[in-house]
Each structure stands twice: as C-alpha cells, then as structure tokens.
Motif scaffolding. Structure first.
Motif, PDB file in Angstrom:
ATOM      1  N   ALA A   1     -20.031 -32.660  14.368  1.00  0.00           N
ATOM      2  CA  ALA A   1     -19.230 -31.730  13.568  1.00  0.00           C
ATOM      3  C   ALA A   1     -19.324 -30.321  14.152  1.00  0.00           C
ATOM      4  O   ALA A   1     -18.323 -29.604  14.251  1.00  0.00           O
ATOM      5  N   SER A   2     -20.515 -29.954  14.582  1.00  0.00           N
ATOM      6  CA  SER A   2     -20.715 -28.619  15.118  1.00  0.00           C
ATOM      7  C   SER A   2     -20.013 -28.488  16.478  1.00  0.00           C
ATOM      8  O   SER A   2     -19.282 -27.517  16.720  1.00  0.00           O
TER       9      SER A   2
ATOM     10  N   SER B   1     -17.476 -30.053  17.466  1.00  0.00           N
ATOM     11  CA  SER B   1     -16.023 -30.148  17.309  1.00  0.00           C
ATOM     12  C   SER B   1     -15.454 -28.915  16.597  1.00  0.00           C
ATOM     13  O   SER B   1     -14.260 -28.853  16.332  1.00  0.00           O
TER      14      SER B   1
ATOM     15  N   CYS C   1     -15.863 -27.920  13.511  1.00  0.00           N
ATOM     16  CA  CYS C   1     -15.573 -28.067  12.075  1.00  0.00           C
ATOM     17  C   CYS C   1     -16.389 -27.087  11.240  1.00  0.00           C
ATOM     18  O   CYS C   1     -15.889 -26.567  10.229  1.00  0.00           O
ATOM     19  N   LEU C   2     -17.636 -26.849  11.657  1.00  0.00           N
ATOM     20  CA  LEU C   2     -18.542 -26.087  10.787  1.00  0.00           C
ATOM     21  C   LEU C   2     -18.249 -24.594  10.803  1.00  0.00           C
ATOM     22  O   LEU C   2     -18.852 -23.838  10.058  1.00  0.00           O
TER      23      LEU C   2
ATOM     24  N   HIS D   1     -15.991 -25.054   7.574  1.00  0.00           N
ATOM     25  CA  HIS D   1     -16.460 -25.876   6.457  1.00  0.00           C
ATOM     26  C   HIS D   1     -17.959 -25.745   6.268  1.00  0.00           C
ATOM     27  O   HIS D   1     -18.706 -25.769   7.242  1.00  0.00           O
TER      28      HIS D   1
ATOM     29  N   TRP E   1     -17.572 -30.019   2.242  1.00  0.00           N
ATOM     30  CA  TRP E   1     -17.374 -31.447   2.405  1.00  0.00           C
ATOM     31  C   TRP E   1     -17.850 -32.223   1.190  1.00  0.00           C
ATOM     32  O   TRP E   1     -17.361 -33.307   0.900  1.00  0.00           O
TER      33      TRP E   1
ATOM     34  N   LEU F   1     -16.309 -38.922  11.471  1.00  0.00           N
ATOM     35  CA  LEU F   1     -16.621 -37.733  10.672  1.00  0.00           C
ATOM     36  C   LEU F   1     -16.102 -37.892   9.250  1.00  0.00           C
ATOM     37  O   LEU F   1     -16.794 -37.566   8.291  1.00  0.00           O
TER      38      LEU F   1
ATOM     39  N   ILE G   1     -18.136 -37.695   5.897  1.00  0.00           N
ATOM     40  CA  ILE G   1     -17.826 -36.701   4.854  1.00  0.00           C
ATOM     41  C   ILE G   1     -17.672 -37.396   3.493  1.00  0.00           C
ATOM     42  O   ILE G   1     -18.211 -36.945   2.483  1.00  0.00           O
TER      43      ILE G   1
END
Ligand code: HEC
Length: 128
Positions: A35-36, A38, A40-41, A44, A63, A119, A123
């Motif tokens: 996630a990191s 990619s 996303c964080l 989110h 999430w 992911l 989630i």
C-alpha cells in the motif's frame, strides 16, 4: 523488493498455519508495504483519518470506513478493484461531504490488477 515472492510465502504460511488466516490484517507487513509503495497511504489512513491540507477533512476515506461501508455487499471486491484501477467519478462521489478529495485518480499506472485486488481484499477485511 519482490512482492510476488512475499505473497507466495505468506500464502504458503497461511496454508500451513490456519491461525494466520485470523491474524489482524492491520499487522500484515507485506500488505502495508504494498500500500505504501503504491502511494495509497498518501491519501488514506487505515483507522485514523489522514488529515487533509489546511484543516480540511481527510483526502480519502479511512480503510476501516471503506470496510464498514461495503461489508456484506455482493460484488464489492470486484467493484472496488475497478474503482482503484480506473479512479472514481468526481460527479458521483461515494464519500461526498466526508472527504476533501474530489475523486480518486486512476491507480493503474502505479499498481497491477492483481495487486489492486489483493489490496481491496485486505481493505475489506479491516472491518472492526
Ligand atoms: C490522490 C489521493 C488518493 C490516492 C493516491 C489513492 N486514493 Fe483511494 N480514494 C481517494 C479518494 C478521494 C476517495 C473517495 C472517492 C469518492 O468520493 O468516491 C478514495 C476512495 C477509495 C476507495 C473506496 C472507493 C469507493 O468507491 O467507495 C478505496 C477502496 C480506495 N480508495 C483504495 C485505494 C488504494 C488501494 C489506493 C492505492 C493503490 C488508493 N486508494 C490511492 C484518494 C486516493
């Protein structure tokens, strides 16, 4: 870092140790890393909302909120995988008034469909 290898290893571990399947998804280092990596964080938070700029509401929903919102809805994983890859529609926000981001940009440049799907499953497992 070879994420495929990590996924294969964690899948193998999950098969050997039935208890691993019940582990808290929030402790899943491989998924947190994915996630990191990619991006996303940056928009989110997982449980705590990631504050938006200048005191605005968070850019994207946490999430845990996404998991609660889609719990038990058939087809949620397929639907959300498409949203993650293709982005959301700013004219029909699913989180209107709750987030400061107008829409999620398409993430297909940053992530494969397979990783997006993992992911999303991760989630959806975050429901409290
Ligand atoms: C630039 C900021 C940004 C990034 C980066 C981002 N998101 Fe989002 N995300 C948002 C916003 C804003 C929304 C709310 C969309 C809406 O209002 O319908 C959202 C919504 C979502 C939703 C719920 C979609 C829905 O229709 O209810 C999921 C699941 C999600 N994001 C997962 C991810 C994943 C996984 C990544 C990384 C691959 C990611 N996001 C990267 C901003 C972002």
């Amino acid at each position: 870092m070879n994420t495929k290898w990590i996924q294969t290893l964690s899948a193998a571990l999950a098969l050997c140790l039935p208890l691993a399947a019940q582990a808290d998804p929030r402790q899943d280092e491989a998924m947190l890393k994915l996630a990191s990596a990619s991006g996303c964080l940056s928009c989110h938070g997982i449980d705590a909302p990631k504050p938006g700029p200048d005191g605005l509401p968070p850019v994207g929903p946490t999430w845990a909120d996404v998991a609660a919102q889609y719990a038990g809805k058939p087809g949620a994983a397929d639907f959300l995988t498409r949203v993650v890859l293709e982005g959301s529609n700013p004219y029909s926000s699913h989180w209107k008034g709750k987030v400061s981001g107008l829409a999620m940009p398409p993430n297909a440049v940053a992530i494969t469909e397979r990783d997006a799907r993992s992911l999303v499953h991760w989630i959806l497992a975050m429901k409290r």
